[in-house]
Design a protein around this motif. Structure first.
Motif, mmCIF file in Angstrom:
data_model
loop_
_atom_site.group_PDB
_atom_site.id
_atom_site.type_symbol
_atom_site.label_atom_id
_atom_site.label_comp_id
_atom_site.label_asym_id
_atom_site.label_seq_id
_atom_site.Cartn_x
_atom_site.Cartn_y
_atom_site.Cartn_z
ATOM 1 N N ASP A 1 49.815 37.386 44.825
ATOM 2 C CA ASP A 1 49.086 37.329 46.094
ATOM 3 C C ASP A 1 49.771 38.206 47.139
ATOM 4 O OD1 ASP A 1 47.006 36.160 47.855
ATOM 5 O OD2 ASP A 1 48.757 35.322 48.882
ATOM 6 N N LEU A 2 51.079 38.168 47.176
ATOM 7 C CA LEU A 2 51.831 39.002 48.116
ATOM 8 C C LEU A 2 51.616 40.480 47.818
ATOM 9 C CD1 LEU A 2 54.111 39.065 50.340
ATOM 10 C CD2 LEU A 2 55.660 39.360 48.417
ATOM 11 N N ILE A 3 51.688 40.865 46.549
ATOM 12 C CA ILE A 3 51.526 42.269 46.166
ATOM 13 C C ILE A 3 50.119 42.767 46.496
ATOM 14 C CG2 ILE A 3 51.410 43.832 44.174
ATOM 15 C CD1 ILE A 3 53.663 42.071 42.917
ATOM 16 N N VAL A 4 49.109 41.938 46.212
ATOM 17 C CA VAL A 4 47.722 42.358 46.374
ATOM 18 C C VAL A 4 47.277 42.323 47.835
ATOM 19 C CG1 VAL A 4 45.344 41.736 45.803
ATOM 20 C CG2 VAL A 4 47.079 41.688 44.040
ATOM 21 N N LEU B 1 41.582 38.156 41.292
ATOM 22 C CA LEU B 1 42.322 39.221 40.624
ATOM 23 C C LEU B 1 42.161 39.106 39.114
ATOM 24 C CD1 LEU B 1 44.439 41.530 40.713
ATOM 25 C CD2 LEU B 1 46.181 39.751 40.580
ATOM 26 N N ARG B 2 41.796 40.222 38.492
ATOM 27 C CA ARG B 2 41.785 40.315 37.028
ATOM 28 C C ARG B 2 42.836 41.340 36.650
ATOM 29 N NH1 ARG B 2 35.723 40.920 34.833
ATOM 30 N NH2 ARG B 2 36.851 42.083 33.255
ATOM 31 N N MET B 3 43.793 40.920 35.835
ATOM 32 C CA MET B 3 44.914 41.795 35.481
ATOM 33 C C MET B 3 44.482 42.945 34.566
ATOM 34 S SD MET B 3 47.388 40.500 37.131
ATOM 35 C CE MET B 3 48.938 40.971 36.430
ATOM 36 N N THR B 4 43.498 42.695 33.721
ATOM 37 C CA THR B 4 42.989 43.725 32.817
ATOM 38 C C THR B 4 41.474 43.561 32.748
ATOM 39 O OG1 THR B 4 43.177 42.330 30.853
ATOM 40 C CG2 THR B 4 45.074 43.688 31.391
ATOM 41 N N GLU B 5 40.823 44.442 32.023
ATOM 42 C CA GLU B 5 39.374 44.323 31.883
ATOM 43 C C GLU B 5 38.983 43.101 31.075
ATOM 44 O OE1 GLU B 5 37.089 47.702 30.779
ATOM 45 O OE2 GLU B 5 38.253 49.042 32.039
ATOM 46 N N ASN B 6 39.822 42.709 30.132
ATOM 47 C CA ASN B 6 39.490 41.507 29.375
ATOM 48 C C ASN B 6 40.044 40.286 30.110
ATOM 49 O OD1 ASN B 6 42.121 40.559 28.286
ATOM 50 N ND2 ASN B 6 42.107 42.533 27.243
ATOM 51 N N PRO C 1 45.959 34.264 36.075
ATOM 52 C CA PRO C 1 46.325 34.102 37.482
ATOM 53 C C PRO C 1 45.119 33.701 38.329
ATOM 54 C CG PRO C 1 46.317 36.428 36.887
ATOM 55 C CD PRO C 1 46.081 35.644 35.629
ATOM 56 N N LYS C 2 45.365 32.903 39.337
ATOM 57 C CA LYS C 2 44.329 32.493 40.280
ATOM 58 C C LYS C 2 44.719 33.039 41.645
ATOM 59 C CE LYS C 2 42.651 28.475 37.793
ATOM 60 N NZ LYS C 2 42.211 29.286 36.734
ATOM 61 N N VAL C 3 44.414 34.312 41.858
ATOM 62 C CA VAL C 3 44.798 35.010 43.079
ATOM 63 C C VAL C 3 43.558 35.639 43.690
ATOM 64 C CG1 VAL C 3 46.201 36.889 44.016
ATOM 65 C CG2 VAL C 3 47.094 35.497 42.139
ATOM 66 N N ASP C 4 43.317 35.353 44.970
ATOM 67 C CA ASP C 4 42.190 35.956 45.679
ATOM 68 C C ASP C 4 42.518 37.397 46.051
ATOM 69 O OD1 ASP C 4 40.630 33.681 45.615
ATOM 70 O OD2 ASP C 4 41.391 32.932 47.528
ATOM 71 N N VAL C 5 41.507 38.254 46.027
ATOM 72 C CA VAL C 5 41.626 39.633 46.485
ATOM 73 C C VAL C 5 40.865 39.716 47.801
ATOM 74 C CG1 VAL C 5 41.087 42.042 45.990
ATOM 75 C CG2 VAL C 5 41.788 40.518 44.140
ATOM 76 N N THR C 6 41.545 40.161 48.853
ATOM 77 C CA THR C 6 40.938 40.182 50.179
ATOM 78 C C THR C 6 40.904 41.589 50.760
ATOM 79 O OG1 THR C 6 43.048 39.778 51.303
ATOM 80 C CG2 THR C 6 41.772 37.840 50.669
#
Length: 183
Positions: free
Chosen positions: A93-96, A111-116, A126-131
């Motif tokens: 979350d901090l990085i994104v 956040l999706r780490m890869t396409e799959n 991971p359960k990270v929101d992208v804002t």
């Protein structure tokens, strides 16, 4: 002038012993060796990746509980003692989202780490929101590109809604959207 990036950032790189490793595998297969002993296996497991450093987070010099981001790296040492760790959800979350202004912030998705969407063995996804912040889009030209069926039209709708909410009082932003194949 810096040279353009021509390689994939996740491309494999040759190790110094690549030729010897290939020769060992060839010899083992030639002898029809069914399984490798653990010591040989450990020696043959080395690998390398080409990558690029985008920058670094570092402790803020004046505020002990804050961090800053720099687009360069101030120190580089030999990598033979480095270790690689997978970041926690809090660190992801901090990085994104660390550089996203808090004003008029809106969640675009997760956040999706890869396409799959396959998790690593023994690890949860991971359960990270992208804002994003709607103020980042004011007075700018923005284009959104991506592969088919990855939600580009939905992202445009979310960003447009955020801009409308952010400018609800003074209506100082005009928006023109081209989505040729969208709904």
């Amino acid at each position: 002038m810096p040279s353009p990036v021509t390689s994939d950032p996740l491309e494999t790189a040759p190790t110094p012993l690549k030729q010897e490793t290939a020769q060992t595998f060839f010899e083992l297969h030639k002898k029809s060796m069914p399984e490798l002993d653990i010591f040989t296996q450990a020696e043959l497991q080395w690998g390398a990746l080409k990558g690029q450093v985008l920058g670094m987070f570092y402790a803020h010099p004046d505020q002990p509980d804050a961090i800053e981001f720099a687009g360069d790296v101030n120190n580089f040492v030999s990598a033979h003692r480095y270790r690689v760790y997978a970041p926690t959800d809090k660190l992801l979350d901090l990085i994104v989202n660390a550089l996203v202004p808090k004003i008029d912030r809106v969640v675009l998705g997760g956040l999706r780490m890869t396409e799959n969407r396959l998790p690593l063995p023994g690890k949860a996804l991971p359960k990270v929101d992208v804002t994003v912040s709607a103020t980042d889009f004011k007075g700018t030209r923005t284009a959104l590109f991506g592969k088919t069926r990855l939600g580009k039209s939905n992202i445009v709708k979310l960003v447009t809604e955020a801009i409308i909410k952010a400018t609800d009082k003074n209506r100082d932003v005009g928006t023109l959207i081209f989505d040729a194949d969208g709904e």
